[in-house]
Design a protein around this motif. Structure first.
Motif, PDB file in Angstrom:
ATOM      1  N   PRO A 129     -18.152  98.174 -20.849  1.00  0.00           N
ATOM      2  CA  PRO A 129     -17.757  98.697 -19.621  1.00  0.00           C
ATOM      3  C   PRO A 129     -18.965  98.714 -18.669  1.00  0.00           C
ATOM      4  O   PRO A 129     -18.736  99.172 -17.455  1.00  0.00           O
ATOM      5  N   LEU A 130     -19.949  98.628 -19.289  1.00  0.00           N
ATOM      6  CA  LEU A 130     -21.325  98.850 -18.038  1.00  0.00           C
ATOM      7  C   LEU A 130     -22.076  97.543 -18.112  1.00  0.00           C
ATOM      8  O   LEU A 130     -23.143  97.638 -17.392  1.00  0.00           O
ATOM      9  N   LYS A 131     -21.559  96.185 -18.656  1.00  0.00           N
ATOM     10  CA  LYS A 131     -22.366  95.445 -18.480  1.00  0.00           C
ATOM     11  C   LYS A 131     -22.729  94.540 -17.198  1.00  0.00           C
ATOM     12  O   LYS A 131     -21.955  94.707 -16.391  1.00  0.00           O
ATOM     13  N   GLY A 132     -24.272  94.317 -16.676  1.00  0.00           N
ATOM     14  CA  GLY A 132     -24.400  93.908 -15.658  1.00  0.00           C
ATOM     15  C   GLY A 132     -24.345  94.916 -14.571  1.00  0.00           C
ATOM     16  O   GLY A 132     -24.667  94.799 -13.401  1.00  0.00           O
ATOM     17  N   VAL A 133     -24.061  96.210 -14.674  1.00  0.00           N
ATOM     18  CA  VAL A 133     -24.189  97.228 -13.852  1.00  0.00           C
ATOM     19  C   VAL A 133     -25.564  97.672 -13.531  1.00  0.00           C
ATOM     20  O   VAL A 133     -26.254  97.704 -14.086  1.00  0.00           O
ATOM     21  N   GLU A 134     -25.613  97.883 -12.027  1.00  0.00           N
ATOM     22  CA  GLU A 134     -27.186  98.282 -11.647  1.00  0.00           C
ATOM     23  C   GLU A 134     -27.488  99.784 -11.896  1.00  0.00           C
ATOM     24  O   GLU A 134     -26.680 100.466 -11.735  1.00  0.00           O
ATOM     25  N   MET A 135     -28.566 100.010 -12.507  1.00  0.00           N
ATOM     26  CA  MET A 135     -28.566 101.253 -12.916  1.00  0.00           C
ATOM     27  C   MET A 135     -30.350 101.553 -13.236  1.00  0.00           C
ATOM     28  O   MET A 135     -31.209 100.720 -12.882  1.00  0.00           O
ATOM     29  N   SER A 136     -30.746 102.824 -13.377  1.00  0.00           N
ATOM     30  CA  SER A 136     -32.078 103.042 -13.385  1.00  0.00           C
ATOM     31  C   SER A 136     -32.604 102.780 -15.032  1.00  0.00           C
ATOM     32  O   SER A 136     -31.597 102.872 -16.103  1.00  0.00           O
ATOM     33  N   VAL A 137     -33.740 102.511 -15.063  1.00  0.00           N
ATOM     34  CA  VAL A 137     -34.290 102.292 -16.543  1.00  0.00           C
ATOM     35  C   VAL A 137     -34.015 103.431 -17.505  1.00  0.00           C
ATOM     36  O   VAL A 137     -33.735 103.103 -18.743  1.00  0.00           O
ATOM     37  N   ALA A 138     -34.289 104.739 -16.768  1.00  0.00           N
ATOM     38  CA  ALA A 138     -33.849 105.849 -17.673  1.00  0.00           C
ATOM     39  C   ALA A 138     -32.447 105.760 -18.416  1.00  0.00           C
ATOM     40  O   ALA A 138     -32.498 105.869 -19.510  1.00  0.00           O
ATOM     41  N   TYR A 139     -31.596 105.341 -17.484  1.00  0.00           N
ATOM     42  CA  TYR A 139     -30.182 105.439 -18.020  1.00  0.00           C
ATOM     43  C   TYR A 139     -29.851 104.375 -18.987  1.00  0.00           C
ATOM     44  O   TYR A 139     -29.498 104.536 -19.852  1.00  0.00           O
ATOM     45  N   SER A 140     -30.655 103.152 -18.640  1.00  0.00           N
ATOM     46  CA  SER A 140     -30.479 101.948 -19.508  1.00  0.00           C
ATOM     47  C   SER A 140     -30.839 102.241 -20.945  1.00  0.00           C
ATOM     48  O   SER A 140     -30.306 101.989 -21.915  1.00  0.00           O
ATOM     49  N   SER A 141     -32.223 103.044 -20.853  1.00  0.00           N
ATOM     50  CA  SER A 141     -32.871 103.496 -22.300  1.00  0.00           C
ATOM     51  C   SER A 141     -32.029 104.494 -22.859  1.00  0.00           C
ATOM     52  O   SER A 141     -32.052 104.548 -23.952  1.00  0.00           O
ATOM     53  N   SER A 142     -31.325 105.394 -22.227  1.00  0.00           N
ATOM     54  CA  SER A 142     -30.645 106.063 -22.838  1.00  0.00           C
ATOM     55  C   SER A 142     -29.261 105.491 -23.545  1.00  0.00           C
ATOM     56  O   SER A 142     -28.850 105.999 -24.546  1.00  0.00           O
ATOM     57  N   LEU A 143     -28.679 104.613 -22.791  1.00  0.00           N
ATOM     58  CA  LEU A 143     -27.777 103.833 -23.358  1.00  0.00           C
ATOM     59  C   LEU A 143     -28.101 103.159 -24.522  1.00  0.00           C
ATOM     60  O   LEU A 143     -27.409 103.016 -25.666  1.00  0.00           O
ATOM     61  N   ASP A 144     -29.444 102.524 -24.418  1.00  0.00           N
ATOM     62  CA  ASP A 144     -29.817 101.814 -25.568  1.00  0.00           C
ATOM     63  C   ASP A 144     -30.289 102.767 -26.795  1.00  0.00           C
ATOM     64  O   ASP A 144     -29.753 102.260 -27.946  1.00  0.00           O
TER      65      ASP A 144
END
Lengths: 556, 262
Positions: A85-100
């Motif tokens: 549900p978040l694929k391709g959504v624009e976000m900050s690297v911080a959020y992206s790394s938290s998801l990772d």
């Protein structure tokens, strides 16, 4: 031949030789002898400080793991991980790394949940520990400064929690930061400048996550460690307090020595706490950041709350009306250079309740010492009922806190108990003022009643529930006398009396002294005196007659 | 072009500009407001259904909504609410209403699917309104990520980012969305039931609505990666759990550790 005393001990095993080698150089056995003999009294309520310490250790361990994978950058990226549900959504690297960390790193989600759950437990343990210290009077001389250190630790733990809560840069934490931004901006004149300085420009900017990250992983934990060191150092100097009991006084400590019993218990307890946290983290979600989506200043989700320890400040903001009947709480004040706005509707609730709570918390030991003129050292704790006014003040403050705390979840109270959100707010506004007063009165009455019950039991013994019929038809209940150990608990406490104002060297009762006398009356005027030895004697005599009557009745 | 620039200081230039601006705004508004109605009533109902629906209406709804659904003090007129409104209100059991209150609560539905369609058929004849949702938009085959963004911007402020619901003023509330059928979600968006605003096709396109529905289906069906959800209510339920269950267990252990075997 060298000098004799050096060769008196000749270790026989390899381990013995190594430890002897170290000991001769660092003198460890001396330290061990000193610390190993430290006596710790056993009571479950003494262990919350330990829980706080252990959760802090867990926080350091799990936090270090998280720093390996977290990237505090606010650069924009497009998510390309496995959460659909978040694929391709624009976000900050911080959020992206938290998801990772949550979805790509092996064990990452577990470690995130360990970190977050132990953070909640850390602040809770600190709070419960402080409540225990307050209600048992452990803050009295010589521990006033350690109480202050504890208060500082509470504030630091809240700061650590809040800076960490904001790091994932999800919608929930961004909403929280926006509130902080609003509070900062409501500071008259300089607020806007501070906000711009903090966020490096207009909110949210591109630097705040990095700055919070540095505070969260370096400054705040370092300060907490320092404070913990001071705190424990003072605990060692002061020795541990103990609950009142036969054979316990201000000159001794009754309990187990640190080595080996207590050290084993404490060490085991660390693993128990770690185990509880690990179990909870493995089975219960905390902060599901993937639900909230990336931060974007436009959306605000319903049910947006901070973690529990910031809740009371959020609650104060929710309780504050923007208008008081027809009077706005936001004022535009004209100055020669233009119009400045004072947003009291934000500034007031954000600062005043917290100011009251922390000022009272830090000053209380000194206030009580001034009122009681008690300058002696205390190592034996009070039972809360035996100090009714202090206990009532504590409960009053606790209710003040809890009303604001509840207000932070006003929307969930409304939906889950199917009541109107407005009514919840009105009731909590009323309770904000009435609750602490009611709490004070009720607690004081309950404490005094318990003291009277104690006195009654000390004088006349415990009701056994055995009803005996005497020959002339009278029914009597048999009272069983307590043994001396139990009775000691009921009568062995200090009960200061209210004092008149004491004139100074010029024979004048100063205004300050008058105030002290009034406060002394407030504290002690309706005290229940503990049973004196002569009263006990009389009471027992009475019991003895009853008992002999009883004997006669049975013999007949 | 030169003539135009020479006339720009003409006394009537401002007036002419104002008239042009108003006409443009009015024209655009007319186009935008008709976009929703343009799609109305694409489903057809039989005359039989309309007739049955009217009977049901008179027997069950006219008490409040009035004969011919012209409205009364107890309920609004239904002219122009469309078949979709009936599909949602009656299909989820909210209508007939259990009692007057801040908002109609969901309850076991009183009419079966066929009866609901008949009622919808009747109400649709009263005036143009949003029709029953088309199958292609409620199949849940859209883009969950786009739907998620639309949901956070348009819906999360009332329904919560995890669609767990939320409070509104004076006893009104936005319900949790788990378990709501795709068709009802779509109907709710185009008709704005209870206290919900209308999200017409100019506001969120039918494809956008399809994405939102897909997003809601996805988060409902994916389960919770982190373990038990605690109601998806955020920090409050987490804090409550910590202060009761976790601290309770910790206290249990402290009591065990300090108890003596005597």
């Amino acid at each position: 031949m060298s000098t004799a005393p050096q060769t008196t001990f000749e270790p026989k095993t390899a381990t013995g030789r190594i430890t002897n080698f170290v000991d001769e150089r660092v003198g460890g056995s001396g330290m061990l002898r000193e610390f190993g003999r430290k006596v710790f009294p056993d009571h479950w309520s003494f262990m919350f400080g330990e829980v706080a310490l252990y959760t802090f250790v867990i926080l350091l361990l799990s936090g270090t793991f998280l720093t390996f994978f977290f990237d505090p950058s606010m650069a924009e990226t497009h998510y390309n991980g496995s959460y659909v549900p978040l694929k391709g959504v624009e976000m900050s690297v911080a959020y992206s790394s938290s998801l990772d960390i949550s979805f790509e790193i092996r064990g990452g989600l577990f470690m995130r949940q360990v970190h977050h759950w132990s953070a909640l437990l850390f602040v809770a343990a600190v709070s419960v520990h402080m409540l225990r210290v307050f209600f048992t009077g452990a803050f009295r001389k010589p521990r006033e400064l350690n109480w202050v250190v504890g208060g500082v630790l509470l504030i630091l733990s809240m700061a650590a929690g809040f800076t960490g809560y904001s790091l994932p840069d999800d919608l929930l934490s961004g909403n929280g930061l926006r509130i902080i931004d609003g509070v900062v901006k409501s500071i008259p004149i300089v607020g806007t400048y501070i906000s711009f300085f903090l966020f490096g420009g207009e909110f949210p900017g591109t630097v705040i996550i990095g700055r919070l990250y540095m505070m969260h992983i370096m400054l705040v934990p370092a300060l907490i460690l320092l404070m913990i060191a001071i705190h424990l150092f003072m605990v060692v100097i002061h020795k541990h307090t103990q609950y009142p009991g036969p054979g316990r006084n201000d000159r001794n400590v009754v309990g187990y020595p640190l080595g080996p019993v207590y050290a084993a218990k404490a060490g085991g307890f660390f693993f128990i706490v770690f185990g509880i946290i690990a179990f909870v983290a493995a089975t219960f979600t905390i902060n599901p950041i993937w639900n909230y989506g990336p931060y974007d200043p436009s959306p605000v989700s319903a049910g947006t709350q901070p973690d529990w320890y910031i809740g009371w400040v959020d609650g104060a903001l929710r309780l504050m009306p923007g208008w008081f009947f027809n009077i706005p709480m936001e004022w535009h004040i004209r100055f020669p250079w233009g119009v400045n706005t004072l947003s009291f509707n934000v500034l007031g609730p954000a600062l005043i309740p917290a100011g009251i709570v922390f000022t009272a918390l830090f000053l209380y030991p000194w206030i009580e010492r001034w009122v009681t003129r008690d300058n002696r050292e205390h190592h034996v704790l009070d039972r809360p009922r035996n100090v009714p006014t202090r206990t009532a003040i504590g409960v009053s403050g606790f209710i003040f806190y809890c009303v604001m705390w509840a207000a932070a979840s006003s929307d969930l109270i409304a939906t889950h108990f199917q009541v109107s959100l407005n009514d919840v707010t009105y009731w909590l506004r009323a309770l904000f003022f009435i609750g602490p007063v009611l709490g004070f009165i009720v607690t004081k009455r309950v404490a005094l009643a318990l003291q009277r019950k104690d006195r009654e039991i000390a004088l006349h013994g415990r009701e056994t529930g055995r009803i005996v019929r005497l020959p002339h038809g009278e029914f009597q209940e048999i009272h069983a006398q307590l043994d001396d150990y139990k009775r000691y608990k009921l009568v062995g406490y200090e009960s200061p009396v209210a004092e008149e104002g004491i004139p100074n060297e010029n024979g004048i009762v100063t205004k300050k002294e008058n105030l002290r006398a009034k406060l002394s009356g407030f504290f002690f005027e309706d005290r229940v005196a503990p049973a004196t030895p002569s009263e006990l004697e009389a009471g027992h005599h009475h019991e003895a007659i009853e008992a002999s009557d009883d004997d006669k009745a049975i013999k007949h | 072009m030169k003539a135009l620039s020479q006339k720009r200081r003409h006394p009537l230039a401002a007036l002419a500009l104002l008239v042009m601006g108003l006409m443009l705004t009015g024209g655009l508004y007319a186009v935008v407001t008709t976009m929703n109605e343009a799609k109305a009533d694409t489903t057809t109902f039989t005359a039989q259904q309309v007739e049955e629906g009217e009977k049901l209406f008179i027997a069950n709804c006219a008490t409040c909504h009035g004969m011919g659904a012209s409205g009364s003090d107890a309920g609004p007129s239904l002219a122009g609410v469309g078949a979709a409104a009936v599909d949602f209100q009656v299909g989820t059991g909210r209508m007939p209403m259990q009692m007057q209150g801040p908002q109609a609560r969901e309850k076991p539905k009183q009419f079966d699917t066929e009866q609901t369609r008949e009622l919808a058929a009747y109400v649709a004849t009263l005036g143009d309104g949003p029709a029953m949702p088309a199958e292609e938009f409620i199949d849940g085959g859209g883009d969950a990520a786009v739907g998620g963004e639309l949901f956070r911007v348009n819906c999360a402020m009332c329904h919560n980012a995890a669609a767990a619901g939320g409070a509104l003023t004076r006893g009104k509330f936005a319900p949790p969305l788990a378990g709501v059928s795709n068709s009802h979600m779509y109907s709710a968006m185009v008709t704005g039931p209870q206290n919900m605003p209308v999200f017409n096709d100019a506001n969120i396109s039918p494809e956008g609505k399809r994405d939102i529905i897909t997003f809601l289906n996805t988060i409902e069906n994916q389960g919770s990666p982190g373990g038990a959800k605690l109601g998806s209510l955020g920090p409050v339920s987490e804090g409550l759990f910590l202060w009761t269950a976790v601290l309770g267990v910790v206290i249990g252990f402290t009591i065990w550790l300090t108890s003596r075997t005597s």
